[in-house]
Design a protein around this motif. Structure first.
Motif, short mmCIF file in Angstrom:
data_model
loop_
_atom_site.label_atom_id
_atom_site.label_comp_id
_atom_site.label_asym_id
_atom_site.label_seq_id
_atom_site.Cartn_x
_atom_site.Cartn_y
_atom_site.Cartn_z
N ASP A 202 -14.35 -3.92 -20.06
CA ASP A 202 -15.68 -4.44 -20.39
C ASP A 202 -15.46 -5.71 -21.19
O ASP A 202 -14.62 -5.74 -22.11
CB ASP A 202 -16.48 -3.42 -21.21
N ILE A 203 -16.16 -6.78 -20.83
CA ILE A 203 -15.95 -8.06 -21.48
C ILE A 203 -17.10 -8.36 -22.45
O ILE A 203 -18.26 -8.42 -22.05
CB ILE A 203 -15.81 -9.20 -20.45
N LEU A 204 -16.74 -8.50 -23.71
CA LEU A 204 -17.70 -8.89 -24.74
C LEU A 204 -17.71 -10.40 -24.85
O LEU A 204 -16.74 -11.08 -24.56
CB LEU A 204 -17.32 -8.31 -26.10
N THR A 205 -18.83 -10.93 -25.33
CA THR A 205 -18.86 -12.33 -25.72
C THR A 205 -18.56 -12.42 -27.21
O THR A 205 -18.20 -11.44 -27.86
CB THR A 205 -20.20 -12.99 -25.37
N ILE B 169 -18.79 -4.19 -33.05
CA ILE B 169 -17.81 -3.44 -33.85
C ILE B 169 -17.84 -3.96 -35.27
O ILE B 169 -17.95 -5.17 -35.49
CB ILE B 169 -16.40 -3.62 -33.27
N LEU B 170 -17.75 -3.06 -36.23
CA LEU B 170 -17.65 -3.43 -37.64
C LEU B 170 -16.38 -2.82 -38.22
O LEU B 170 -15.84 -1.84 -37.70
CB LEU B 170 -18.86 -2.92 -38.43
N ASP B 171 -15.90 -3.40 -39.32
CA ASP B 171 -14.82 -2.74 -40.01
C ASP B 171 -15.34 -1.42 -40.56
O ASP B 171 -16.55 -1.23 -40.72
CB ASP B 171 -14.30 -3.63 -41.15
N SER C 193 -12.92 -9.05 -25.85
CA SER C 193 -13.82 -10.17 -26.08
C SER C 193 -13.17 -11.46 -25.61
O SER C 193 -12.04 -11.77 -26.00
CB SER C 193 -14.16 -10.29 -27.58
N LEU C 194 -13.86 -12.18 -24.74
CA LEU C 194 -13.42 -13.51 -24.30
C LEU C 194 -14.45 -14.50 -24.81
O LEU C 194 -15.57 -14.57 -24.31
CB LEU C 194 -13.31 -13.56 -22.77
N ILE D 59 -20.95 -7.79 -28.10
CA ILE D 59 -20.43 -9.00 -28.71
C ILE D 59 -19.40 -8.64 -29.77
O ILE D 59 -19.54 -7.64 -30.47
CB ILE D 59 -21.56 -9.84 -29.34
N TRP D 60 -18.36 -9.46 -29.85
CA TRP D 60 -17.45 -9.38 -30.99
C TRP D 60 -18.01 -10.31 -32.05
O TRP D 60 -18.00 -11.53 -31.89
CB TRP D 60 -16.04 -9.80 -30.58
N LEU D 61 -18.58 -9.74 -33.10
CA LEU D 61 -19.08 -10.57 -34.19
C LEU D 61 -17.90 -11.23 -34.89
O LEU D 61 -16.94 -10.55 -35.26
CB LEU D 61 -19.88 -9.72 -35.19
N PRO D 62 -17.92 -12.55 -35.08
CA PRO D 62 -16.79 -13.23 -35.70
C PRO D 62 -16.39 -12.58 -37.03
O PRO D 62 -17.24 -12.36 -37.90
CB PRO D 62 -17.32 -14.65 -35.93
#
Length: 494
Positions: free
Chosen positions: A102-105, A169-171, A27-28, A145-148
């Motif tokens: 692969d680049i996530l936002t 992704i989730l924990d 994620s960038l 997306i990488w969810l904060p």
């Protein structure tokens, strides 16, 4: 740059090797991309590296070997920087086109989305602004997306779909407590009825790499993070390079040595011994995953997927040897018959995924939202709520001319900047709390200055708007439409 330059080098070298097949999902964030693209920072960075190299030439005799080793590392970074003319974004883009990564936002300013959900449009704006930035830098829509903080709430998947985002992704507990309970636990993705896939974090795969106490980074041979020449040098030496008080310089010459000894007693770092240890740890890690694969295959009767997400800064910044560890994983994986993959490839290859609704969760302390909502930072929520409601109302009312459109879009920037989860985290951690409070106050004060100039029709000097646009110039494609009910365009009134 202790992280991204070494990481790029590892991925590029590994992908060009005949016997390696590196794959990574990274994620960038929009804010990181803005920093990497900032010309002022690009111009200053080589000077900063050269300053650090000069400092290393003046160390005590007993520090020379460690200093020379670190200087070699910094010199490689400097050469790397010049070779690509400081354009790290293009190097990431090239790796994406080569199918290596692969680049996530991420959300625009890493806003903690469950705490913004009272005003759905604020969540939408965090995601929509991020997507615009990703397209600006890479020319393609992000699929993931990488969810904060891996933070999820019911209905977030609808907002993700509205922005073209199809996986995250989730924990582990966010997936394990999904409804219905996933047949394969965290070892296969799940999909919501709205068409968003979620992958679960595997703690067995992450702990050895992440933990400084139970994992590899705390090994006695590895570099000590907390001791820094910036604390050790006399103030007179610091002032000669324009630094008025002790602070970290990223110049660390000591090793962990042992967990329970004071920083002042840490022995000096030996790079060759650390490199040997990295190879051993990479082999140990892969053997552990192979054993885990075999046991899981017997239990679930299908090939398991292990997802191990980390903060990127772990590799090179927090854990100096981290990039070398990744390099060794790519080198040794073939010996253990372990394959790396990207999350989007998993979805392409496995179109049939169990329908489940994820559980609200985060990867923070306690697994829910309490680290970002507690007695230290709860006062922020009504401030965000009030500002968010005002922004939504203003955007739905429309604007009269181009100047007002600039005003409201600058207000959007200030609102997004105030919503960063970093502020809540700092307030809870109790580290640089005054900085966090100052930044929150600054952005919200600017937001209300801009909004009130429209609502009260009090003239805002153009010079003031230009000043704010210059200072908080992030997100050039921001648009006030994102705070509307998101089904119609914001138009200038005739």
């Amino acid at each position: 740059m202790e992280c991204y330059l070494p990481l790029l080098r590892v991925l590029e070298d590994s992908s060009s090797a005949n016997n390696q097949n590196p794959k990574l999902t990274i994620s960038l964030s929009p804010t990181l991309l803005s920093l990497l693209n900032d010309q002022d920072l690009k111009d200053r960075f080589p000077y900063w590296l050269k300053t650090r190299l000069n400092i290393l030439k003046k160390v005590n005799k007993d520090q020379v070997d460690s200093a020379n080793s670190l200087a070699d590392n910094i010199s490689i970074q400097l050469s790397d920087w010049y070779a690509c003319k400081g354009n790290l974004i293009k190097r990431f883009s090239d790796l994406m086109e080569a199918d290596v990564i692969d680049i996530l936002t991420c959300a625009a300013t890493h806003g903690y989305l469950p705490l913004l959900r009272e005003n759905t449009e604020c969540v939408f704006a965090q995601l929509s602004t991020a997507v615009k930035e990703h397209i600006r830098f890479f020319g393609v829509n992000p699929q993931g997306i990488w969810l904060p903080e891996c933070a999820y709430f019911e209905g977030l998947d609808k907002i993700m779909v509205a922005n073209g985002l199809r996986y995250s992704i989730l924990d582990g507990h966010g997936v394990l407590h999904a409804k219905p309970r996933p047949k394969y636990g965290i070892y296969a993705p799940i999909c919501t009825k709205n068409g968003v896939a979620f992958f679960g974090r595997d703690s067995d795969s992450t702990l050895p790499v992440w933990s400084s106490k139970q994992g590899y980074p705390g090994n006695s041979k590895y570099r000590e993070f907390h001791r820094d020449l910036g604390w050790d040098l006399p103030i007179e030496a610091l002032r000669k390079i324009g630094i008025e008080e002790p602070r970290p310089l990223g110049l660390k010459l000591n090793k962990v040595t042992a967990q329970n000894i004071p920083l002042k007693d840490k022995a000096f770092y030996k790079a060759e011994k650390a490199n040997i240890q990295v190879k051993e740890h990479a082999k140990e890690y892969l053997l552990g995953r192979k054993l885990q694969f075999n046991n899981l295959f017997k239990a679930i009767n299908q090939e398991p997927l292990l997802v191990a997400p980390f903060d990127a800064e772990l590799f090179g910044h927090w854990w100096f040897e981290g990039p070398r560890f990744l390099s060794e994983l790519f080198k040794q994986s073939g010996e253990q018959n372990i394959e790396f993959t990207k999350l989007n490839d998993v979805l392409k290859e496995n179109p049939r995924i169990q329908l489940c609704e994820p559980c609200p969760s985060s990867w923070g302390q306690g697994g829910f939202h309490k680290y970002w909502l507690n007695e230290s930072n709860s006062w922020l929520i009504p401030e965000w709520s009030k500002a968010g409601k005002s922004m939504i109302q203003r955007c739905n009312n429309g604007v009269k001319n181009e100047f007002e459109l600039r005003v409201i879009q600058q207000a959007g920037r200030e609102l997004l900047l105030s919503q960063s989860s970093d502020w809540s985290f700092i307030l809870k951690a109790g580290t640089t709390t005054e900085l966090a409070k100052e930044r929150i106050h600054r952005h919200l004060t600017r937001f209300w200055l801009l909004i009130n100039s429209l609502d009260n029709e009090q003239e805002l000097p153009q010079s003031k708007l230009i000043e704010l646009e210059k200072e908080d110039c992030i997100f050039p494609l921001i648009h006030a439409n994102d705070w509307k009910k998101y089904q119609s365009d914001l138009r200038i009134k005739e």
